[in-house]
Scaffold this motif. Structure first.
Motif, PDB file in Angstrom:
ATOM      1  N   GLY A 148      37.692 -12.197 -11.432  1.00  0.00           N
ATOM      2  CA  GLY A 148      38.015 -12.942 -10.143  1.00  0.00           C
ATOM      3  C   GLY A 148      36.993 -12.266  -9.174  1.00  0.00           C
ATOM      4  N   LEU A 149      36.948 -10.953  -9.063  1.00  0.00           N
ATOM      5  CA  LEU A 149      35.966 -10.253  -8.202  1.00  0.00           C
ATOM      6  C   LEU A 149      34.516 -10.401  -8.794  1.00  0.00           C
ATOM      7  N   GLY A 150      34.347 -10.567  -9.963  1.00  0.00           N
ATOM      8  CA  GLY A 150      32.919 -10.712 -10.474  1.00  0.00           C
ATOM      9  C   GLY A 150      32.523 -12.300 -10.091  1.00  0.00           C
ATOM     10  N   SER A 151      33.471 -13.043 -10.193  1.00  0.00           N
ATOM     11  CA  SER A 151      33.170 -14.531  -9.929  1.00  0.00           C
ATOM     12  C   SER A 151      32.840 -14.772  -8.450  1.00  0.00           C
ATOM     13  N   VAL A 152      33.673 -14.161  -7.586  1.00  0.00           N
ATOM     14  CA  VAL A 152      33.482 -14.193  -6.193  1.00  0.00           C
ATOM     15  C   VAL A 152      32.310 -13.181  -5.788  1.00  0.00           C
ATOM     16  N   GLY A 153      31.895 -12.457  -6.343  1.00  0.00           N
ATOM     17  CA  GLY A 153      30.763 -11.478  -5.853  1.00  0.00           C
ATOM     18  C   GLY A 153      29.331 -12.422  -6.364  1.00  0.00           C
ATOM     19  N   VAL A 154      29.352 -12.893  -7.625  1.00  0.00           N
ATOM     20  CA  VAL A 154      28.341 -13.821  -8.130  1.00  0.00           C
ATOM     21  C   VAL A 154      28.228 -14.944  -7.045  1.00  0.00           C
ATOM     22  N   ALA A 155      29.264 -15.537  -6.630  1.00  0.00           N
ATOM     23  CA  ALA A 155      29.081 -16.558  -6.003  1.00  0.00           C
ATOM     24  C   ALA A 155      28.524 -16.470  -4.493  1.00  0.00           C
ATOM     25  N   VAL A 156      28.894 -15.347  -3.959  1.00  0.00           N
ATOM     26  CA  VAL A 156      28.432 -14.745  -2.680  1.00  0.00           C
ATOM     27  C   VAL A 156      27.132 -14.275  -2.938  1.00  0.00           C
ATOM     28  N   VAL A 163      34.689 -25.967   2.013  1.00  0.00           N
ATOM     29  CA  VAL A 163      35.634 -26.069   0.730  1.00  0.00           C
ATOM     30  C   VAL A 163      35.343 -24.888  -0.099  1.00  0.00           C
ATOM     31  N   ARG A 164      33.928 -24.670  -0.428  1.00  0.00           N
ATOM     32  CA  ARG A 164      33.707 -23.679  -1.455  1.00  0.00           C
ATOM     33  C   ARG A 164      33.979 -22.190  -0.926  1.00  0.00           C
ATOM     34  N   LEU A 165      33.972 -21.841   0.234  1.00  0.00           N
ATOM     35  CA  LEU A 165      34.192 -20.515   0.763  1.00  0.00           C
ATOM     36  C   LEU A 165      35.908 -20.507   0.748  1.00  0.00           C
ATOM     37  N   ALA A 166      36.439 -21.583   1.088  1.00  0.00           N
ATOM     38  CA  ALA A 166      38.026 -21.611   1.053  1.00  0.00           C
ATOM     39  C   ALA A 166      38.589 -21.265  -0.258  1.00  0.00           C
ATOM     40  N   CYS A 167      37.697 -21.739  -1.153  1.00  0.00           N
ATOM     41  CA  CYS A 167      38.344 -21.582  -2.683  1.00  0.00           C
ATOM     42  C   CYS A 167      37.896 -19.960  -2.927  1.00  0.00           C
ATOM     43  N   LEU A 168      36.858 -19.509  -2.767  1.00  0.00           N
ATOM     44  CA  LEU A 168      36.596 -18.329  -2.964  1.00  0.00           C
ATOM     45  C   LEU A 168      37.627 -17.288  -2.366  1.00  0.00           C
ATOM     46  N   ALA A 169      38.017 -17.808  -1.002  1.00  0.00           N
ATOM     47  CA  ALA A 169      39.060 -16.808  -0.388  1.00  0.00           C
ATOM     48  C   ALA A 169      40.366 -16.997  -1.313  1.00  0.00           C
ATOM     49  N   LEU A 170      40.579 -18.052  -1.733  1.00  0.00           N
ATOM     50  CA  LEU A 170      41.945 -18.200  -2.694  1.00  0.00           C
ATOM     51  C   LEU A 170      41.798 -17.267  -3.884  1.00  0.00           C
TER      52      LEU A 170
END
Length: 103
Positions: free
Chosen positions: A64-72, A85-92
């Motif tokens: 989860g953290l790796g995915s969010v980190g890579v997306a950011v 919507v993409r940012l909201a999904c990352l927040a989830l």
């Protein structure tokens, strides 16, 4: 200490993913070397975290953290899209990781 190992492993997920993209399918040696070595270090740190954390929780937090980190990092470094919507999904995803830590 296990949570620190896990956070370090997740941070290295970001490093290896960005380095892998920069390696251009392993045709550039330095980014490829960074990708391989940081992926290996991430696995080692995850294994150290697994000594004290349940595997389901540790793996979910790592991914989860790796995915969010890579997306950011993709948004900041590579100019990828950042729709609401993409940012909201990352927040989830982050909320789920926090939930795993709390429970």
């Amino acid at each position: 200490m296990a949570w620190l190992w896990l956070l370090g492993a997740a941070a290295l997920e970001v490093v290896w993913a960005i380095a892998l993209e920069r390696s251009q399918a392993f045709t550039r040696p330095w980014p490829a070397t960074i990708a391989i070595s940081s992926a290996a270090a991430s696995f080692v740190m995850l294994s150290l975290a697994l000594k004290d954390l349940p595997v389901g929780t540790a793996y979910a937090v790592w991914v989860g953290l790796g995915s969010v980190g890579v997306a950011v990092a993709g948004i900041v470094l590579l100019g990828e899209g950042s729709s609401p919507v993409r940012l909201a999904c990352l927040a989830l995803i982050v909320a789920g990781v926090i939930g795993l830590k709390v429970t």
